[in-house]
Design an enzyme around this catalytic site. Structure first.
Site, PDB file in Angstrom:
ATOM      1  N   GLY A  49     -19.152  -2.803  31.797  1.00 22.65           N
ATOM      2  CA  GLY A  49     -19.972  -3.225  30.676  1.00 22.65           C
ATOM      3  C   GLY A  49     -21.351  -3.764  31.000  1.00 22.65           C
ATOM      4  N   TRP A  97     -24.155  -2.176  31.653  1.00 26.23           N
ATOM      5  CA  TRP A  97     -25.198  -1.500  30.875  1.00 26.23           C
ATOM      6  C   TRP A  97     -25.151  -1.943  29.415  1.00 26.23           C
ATOM      7  CZ3 TRP A  97     -27.239   4.049  31.844  1.00 26.23           C
ATOM      8  CH2 TRP A  97     -27.754   4.140  33.142  1.00 26.23           C
ATOM      9  N   ASP A 104     -14.830   4.274  26.983  1.00 21.16           N
ATOM     10  CA  ASP A 104     -14.263   4.381  28.323  1.00 21.16           C
ATOM     11  C   ASP A 104     -12.769   4.650  28.211  1.00 21.16           C
ATOM     12  OD1 ASP A 104     -15.520   3.418  31.251  1.00 21.16           O
ATOM     13  OD2 ASP A 104     -13.323   3.448  31.177  1.00 21.16           O
ATOM     14  N   ASP A 145     -10.913   9.336  25.526  1.00 19.24           N
ATOM     15  CA  ASP A 145     -11.549  10.419  26.267  1.00 19.24           C
ATOM     16  C   ASP A 145     -12.740  10.948  25.473  1.00 19.24           C
ATOM     17  OD1 ASP A 145     -12.269  12.781  27.520  1.00 19.24           O
ATOM     18  OD2 ASP A 145     -10.221  13.473  27.827  1.00 19.24           O
ATOM     19  N   ASP A 169     -23.487   6.078  32.834  1.00 18.15           N
ATOM     20  CA  ASP A 169     -23.607   5.633  34.225  1.00 18.15           C
ATOM     21  C   ASP A 169     -22.291   5.827  34.964  1.00 18.15           C
ATOM     22  OD1 ASP A 169     -25.149   4.452  36.352  1.00 18.15           O
ATOM     23  OD2 ASP A 169     -23.972   2.619  36.099  1.00 18.15           O
ATOM     24  N   LYS A 205     -26.176   9.379  35.035  1.00 16.68           N
ATOM     25  CA  LYS A 205     -26.107   9.384  36.488  1.00 16.68           C
ATOM     26  C   LYS A 205     -25.559  10.704  36.986  1.00 16.68           C
ATOM     27  CE  LYS A 205     -23.205   6.483  38.520  1.00 16.68           C
ATOM     28  NZ  LYS A 205     -22.823   5.140  39.013  1.00 16.68           N
TER      29      LYS A 205
END
Length: 203
Positions: free
Chosen positions: A51, A53, A69, A85, A108, A148
């Site tokens: 968490g 970000w 998540d 998902d 990320d 990312k």
């Protein structure tokens, strides 16, 4: 906590400043350089646990902030979370119901590394492809994205796929990334808008 983490100055700074991980500084760098988050934007953060970000995002916008998540995300004031998902239509619909208009999609996340370079690279690219698909299906035209990835054989193909969906696409190395890492961020601005189709799986 391993000795590597214990000796990491950036990690210790993050803990002292109340962030859940050093990754918070990476988003701050991206925002400072590219201004991808505007003050009223609604943000969806994919693979958001633990968490850090989300903590930064909450300070950058007056809009809605939601983290997705597979694992539960410890609560943060003013932040919504979904456990599930991101590739499923159920989670995508839940996000739309909670957030409404999605202006920014961030990711990320990285896969658990096996130590096998080619396998890990393929999984990382696949995760980036999933994030792009999510953005294409949920984001408002003109929106922004940052995700990312890792440099390697398949990275260029992912980058070219992102360019099909955004008018401006850049790559960025953050100063907070550990030395020697192949980590790289794709920053994409001004979503063209699409039906949500992302071509196949990158080979």
């Amino acid at each position: 906590m391993g000795s590597q983490w214990g000796k990491d100055k950036v990690y210790r700074r993050a803990m002292n400043e109340g962030f859940r991980s050093r990754a918070a500084y990476k988003l701050q760098e991206i925002q400072e350089r590219f201004s991808i988050i505007r003050e009223d934007d609604n943000i969806v953060d994919l693979g958001a646990a633990p968490g850090s970000w989300l903590q930064v995002e909450r300070t950058l916008t007056k809009g809605k902030v939601l983290g997705v998540d597979l694992n539960p995300i410890p609560s943060i004031d003013g932040v919504m979370t979904v456990v599930g998902d991101l590739t499923t239509s159920e989670v995508q619909q839940q996000v739309k119901d909670l957030v409404g208009v999605v202006n920014v999609v961030l990711c990320d996340a990285s896969p658990k590394l096996s130590g096998h370079k080619c396998y890990d690279q393929a999984r990382a690219i696949g995760l980036g492809e999933d994030a792009l698909m999510f953005a294409a299906r949920t984001m408002k035209q003109g929106g922004n994205m940052a995700m990312k990835s890792f440099q390697g054989e398949m990275f260029h193909e992912l980058l070219e796929e992102v360019k099909k969906h955004f008018y401006v696409v850049k790559t960025f190395h953050t100063k907070s990334t550990r030395r020697g890492s192949t980590e790289i961020y794709i920053v994409a601005k001004n979503f063209i808008g699409s039906s949500g189709d992302v071509e196949g799986h990158i080979q």
